[in-house]
Design an enzyme around this catalytic site. Structure first.
Site, PDB file in Angstrom:
ATOM      1  CB  ALA A   1      39.990  90.150  28.781  1.00  0.00           C
ATOM      2  CB  ALA A   2      36.606  88.544  23.999  1.00  0.00           C
ATOM      3  N   GLY A   3      39.487  89.506  23.229  1.00  0.00           N
ATOM      4  CA  GLY A   3      40.401  89.547  22.205  1.00  0.00           C
ATOM      5  C   GLY A   3      41.862  88.944  22.794  1.00  0.00           C
ATOM      6  CG  ASP A   4      43.710  91.001  25.950  1.00  0.00           C
ATOM      7  OD1 ASP A   4      44.416  91.473  24.737  1.00  0.00           O
ATOM      8  OD2 ASP A   4      43.526  91.730  26.769  1.00  0.00           O
TER       9      ASP A   4
END
Ligand code: ADP
Length: 296
Positions: free
Chosen positions: A241-244
């Site tokens: 979820a880093a990209g989110d």
């Protein structure tokens, strides 16, 4: 004034089974722990934007099953406006994820209700047109993404496309995008080049953010800016979820009027806070946590 963000995208229930090893076709393996957690890029990015301080609404479709109730409650608990979320009779989007003790995984995504999110209503288009920033991904039918982007452009809303998961967008869709956010794999899927081709991307959209995990991100635009924005150095626990986290925070920061290079730096802080924690939507940072790292 907080940024008004509308996210048009997916919501999935992630069913995660941990096991000593992944089963082969036809085989049954006795597993370890099991975790169920709301996910989907649309829902995650809406939660990320709300926690980052945006006044955020989610447009999408959840099923009439019990997962749908949990998915809606997760968004509401994070402060996301769900008044326009559709409930479609049938199953919610589900991701069945198996993870072995080396961290290797196999993932099966059943789109379920996400597949029914088509033909945007007048009300949905109006919500997009009234927002400051529209944020889309590619986990719902691309005809819906295209039409949401068109509604945003027509209403003077800034449009952001996080072109994930990687696929070649339909002709014309990128004409409606003000800012494209991609990782290297997604960038290659769009340009067809073997290396990320910034000039090729800028021929299609006016502004690009290329994320590069622990290296940070690169911002480039048609005015000739091209800057690498380094990541914050943190102890990495889980990069899920880093990209989110990054994309949701970027939408909020841009809407607040920050210069885009500074907005990318702020989004890098959000991504870094996220990787310090284990989990997906639960690891998405609050604004105070982003600020603390950004100002450190
Ligand atoms: P995706 O998961 O979509 O491929 P990335 O892995 O590029 O996205 O991560 C998105 C952003 O999260 C990065 O641009 C960076 O800001 C932040 N990030 C990711 N991994 C790390 C890390 N190991 N250390 C610090 N920041 C990170």
């Amino acid at each position: 004034m907080p940024t008004r963000v509308v996210v048009a995208g997916s919501a999935n229930m992630d069913l995660v089974g941990l096991a000593p090893r992944l089963p082969r076709p036809g085989e049954t393996v006795l597993g370890d722990d099991f975790v169920m957690a709301p996910g989907g890029k649309g829902s995650n990015q809406a939660i990320a934007a709300a926690r980052a301080g945006g006044t955020t609404a989610f447009l999408g479709a959840i099923g009439s099953d019990s997962f749908g109730v949990t998915l809606g409650a997760r968004l509401t608990a994070a402060g996301v406006n769900t008044s326009r979320v559709r409930t479609s009779y049938g199953t919610s989007g589900v991701a069945v994820i198996m993870v072995d003790r080396d961290g290797e995984n196999s993932i099966l995504v059943s789109p379920g209700a996400n597949r029914t999110f088509v033909d945007l209503s007048a009300g949905e288009k109006a919500a997009i047109a009234e927002a400051d920033v529209l944020l889309c991904q590619q986990e719902i039918p691309l005809s819906t993404v295209y039409s949401a982007l068109r509604a945003g452009r027509a209403g003077g809303t800034r449009t952001i496309l996080n072109a994930a998961p990687a696929m070649d967008p339909p002709p014309g869709m990128l004409d409606e995008v003000d800012l494209l956010v991609v990782n290297e794999i997604e960038a290659r899927a769009i340009t067809g080049a073997t290396e990320p081709d910034m000039a090729g991307l800028l021929a299609l959209v006016p502004r690009v953010v290329l994320t590069a995990g622990g290296k940070g991100a690169r911002y480039a635009d048609r005015d000739g800016r091209d800057e690498h924005v380094p990541a914050f150095r943190v102890a990495v626990a889980d990069t899920t979820a880093a990209g989110d986290a990054f994309t949701g925070a970027l939408a909020v920061a841009w809407g607040e009027g920050r210069d885009l290079v500074d907005a990318v730096r702020w989004a890098n802080a959000a991504g870094a806070v996220c990787v310090r924690k284990v989990g997906a939507s639960g690891a998405l940072p609050e604004r105070s946590e982003i600020e603390a790292l950004y100002n450190a």
